[in-house]
Design an enzyme around this catalytic site. Structure first.
Site, PDB file in Angstrom:
ATOM      1  CB  SER A  51      -0.987  -0.021   1.169  1.00  0.00           C
ATOM      2  OG  SER A  51      -1.905  -1.072   0.995  1.00  0.00           O
ATOM      3  CE  LYS A  76      -4.949  -3.482  -0.288  1.00  0.00           C
ATOM      4  NZ  LYS A  76      -5.497  -2.338  -0.920  1.00  0.00           N
TER       5      LYS A  76
END
Length: 135
Positions: A51, A76
């Site tokens: 992320s 991600k």
């Protein structure tokens, strides 16, 4: 990720691009400030780097500000939105994805580091110089 990248990149360099689920491309810029240092950086990454930390690592690598050391990142790179219904239930939907400044799609692919082991100073400086020469 954008604020932290701005601390090390400075200027108007792209930190990330976002692509909506309709295909619209948007650019995320760093903050308007000078970098804290111009020295080459080393960023440690591994399979748990995901992320925002993954976006930061990709931005520093793509903008030739850092070399990444370790193992491939998690991968991600999606943007998710949570939508609530009147009855209190909700649904989480993927509404877009992140790309690195060089427009690499990191989702389910991760980011490959430059080195597995910590490089010596000459190798670090050479890798940064090669990156800058290749644009």
């Amino acid at each position: 990720a954008v604020q932290i990248a701005g601390m090390f990149m400075g200027g108007d360099k792209a930190v990330t691009y976002t692509v909506s689920n309709t295909g619209e491309l948007l650019e995320g810029l760093d903050v308007k400030r000078r970098a804290l240092t111009e020295k080459p950086l080393i960023v440690r990454v591994n399979f748990l780097t995901a992320s925002a930390s993954e976006i930061l690592a990709g931005a520093l690598q793509d903008n030739c500000r850092a070399v990444l050391v370790g193992t491939k990142t998690f991968g991600k790179g999606v943007i998710q939105g949570i939508f609530q219904f009147a009855d209190g239930s909700g649904i989480k939907l993927t509404i877009g994805k992140y790309l690195t400044p060089k427009r690499r799609d990191i989702n389910k692919r991760g980011i490959k580091p430059d080195f597995f082991m910590l490089p010596g100073n000459p190798m670090l400086e050479e890798k940064i110089a090669q990156c800058k020469a290749n644009g």
